[in-house]
Design a protein around this motif. Structure first.
Motif, mmCIF file in Angstrom:
data_model
loop_
_atom_site.group_PDB
_atom_site.id
_atom_site.type_symbol
_atom_site.label_atom_id
_atom_site.label_comp_id
_atom_site.label_asym_id
_atom_site.label_seq_id
_atom_site.Cartn_x
_atom_site.Cartn_y
_atom_site.Cartn_z
ATOM 1 N N TYR A 33 0.872 -1.500 0.209
ATOM 2 C CA TYR A 33 0.024 -0.043 -0.099
ATOM 3 C C TYR A 33 0.960 1.225 -0.168
ATOM 4 C CZ TYR A 33 -3.738 -3.054 1.890
ATOM 5 O OH TYR A 33 -4.218 -4.141 2.196
ATOM 6 N N ASN A 95 1.626 -5.986 4.259
ATOM 7 C CA ASN A 95 1.120 -7.461 5.004
ATOM 8 C C ASN A 95 1.355 -8.501 4.224
ATOM 9 O OD1 ASN A 95 -1.290 -6.362 4.095
ATOM 10 N ND2 ASN A 95 -2.595 -6.845 5.671
ATOM 11 N N ARG A 98 -4.626 -9.943 2.604
ATOM 12 C CA ARG A 98 -5.989 -8.679 2.605
ATOM 13 C C ARG A 98 -5.855 -8.382 3.594
ATOM 14 N NH1 ARG A 98 -9.334 -9.526 -2.707
ATOM 15 N NH2 ARG A 98 -10.898 -9.308 -1.341
ATOM 16 N N THR A 99 -6.108 -9.563 4.619
ATOM 17 C CA THR A 99 -6.558 -8.607 5.907
ATOM 18 C C THR A 99 -5.407 -8.752 6.520
ATOM 19 O OG1 THR A 99 -7.065 -10.695 6.436
ATOM 20 C CG2 THR A 99 -9.068 -9.513 5.458
ATOM 21 N N GLY A 100 -5.769 -8.232 8.261
ATOM 22 C CA GLY A 100 -4.863 -8.199 9.337
ATOM 23 C C GLY A 100 -3.918 -6.425 9.614
ATOM 24 N N GLU A 101 -3.188 -6.389 10.394
ATOM 25 C CA GLU A 101 -2.471 -5.235 10.367
ATOM 26 C C GLU A 101 -1.350 -5.013 9.772
ATOM 27 O OE1 GLU A 101 -2.336 -7.578 12.783
ATOM 28 O OE2 GLU A 101 -0.610 -7.910 13.462
ATOM 29 N N LEU A 102 -1.183 -3.608 9.130
ATOM 30 C CA LEU A 102 -0.271 -3.597 8.062
ATOM 31 C C LEU A 102 0.886 -2.896 8.623
ATOM 32 C CD1 LEU A 102 -2.463 -0.277 6.333
ATOM 33 C CD2 LEU A 102 -1.734 -2.996 5.044
#
Lengths: 113, 117
Positions: A33, A95, A98-102
């Motif tokens: 990102y 990361n 697609r989910t979880g902390e950055l």
């Protein structure tokens, strides 16, 4: 390295010039990102890569901004014809999915004179 | 419209006292909620997240946050503040209806926490 690496840490340029900002994510992280943080504000989403492709570039302010991730690892954010309003800290994050902390890098501070 | 509000620019607290950093959010669907911390000259670091389940979430460095759906709030708390907690704290939300299943986060403007000895 162990974390997300961004270069340069500081970039000063003149209005109208072209700049490139580089992000080296954590090894094995497929998601990458770019966010932009202006003075006194929280980060704002710019673009999301899953692998090599830009899955969501809806946050790019205009067509002067472009980002690539040709081999699914390092990404480069490119800004053409820079304007003073582009001055900000550009943050890269990655990361595993697609989910979880950055996991964020320390950012590249861009100053356009 | 999706948004996050952190109503306090700065919170001052004495070391050893409890601290609260406030966050409210507005999303159309169910939220994923996050707190990140930014130390000087360092990148944003993840503290904790709420996805579903228990409304009280525990995170790193002794921090916790409570999800309150009726008040659309996700305040960050710590029972006993340390001087080393002094930093910039960001609340963020991901709207599950529009995030596309990835971390397209909306951040608040941040709250500077100052813990005095």
């Amino acid at each position: 390295g162990a974390g997300v690496s961004q270069t340069p840490s500081n970039k000063v340029t003149e209005k109208g010039k072209y700049v490139e900002l580089r992000c080296d994510p954590i090894s094995g992280h497929t998601a990458l990102y770019w966010y932009r943080q202006s003075l006194g504000q929280g980060p704002e989403f710019l673009i999301y890569f899953q692998g090599t492709g830009a899955a969501d570039d809806s946050g790019l302010p205009n067509d002067r901004f472009f980002a690539v991730r040709p081999e699914g690892s390092v990404s480069t954010l490119k800004i053409q014809r820079t304007e003073r309003g582009d001055s900000a800290v550009y943050l890269c994050a990655s990361n595993e999915g697609r989910t979880g902390e950055l996991f964020f890098g320390e950012g590249s501070r861009l100053t356009v004179l | 419209a999706q948004s996050v509000a952190q109503p306090e620019d700065q919170v001052n607290v004495a070391e050893g006292n409890p601290l609260t950093v406030k966050c409210t959010y507005s999303v159309s669907g169910n939220p994923y909620l996050f707190w990140y911390v930014q130390y000087p000259n360092r990148g944003l670091q993840f503290l904790l997240k709420y996805i579903t389940g228990d409304n009280l979430v525990k995170g790193s460095y002794g921090f916790e946050a409570e999800f309150n759906k009726s008040q659309t709030s996700f305040h960050l708390k710590k029972p006993s503040a340390l001087v080393s907690d002094s930093a910039l704290y960001f609340c963020a939300v991901r709207d599950l209806r529009f995030s596309g299943g990835y971390n397209k986060l909306i951040f608040g403007a941040g709250t500077r926490l100052a813990v005095h000895p």
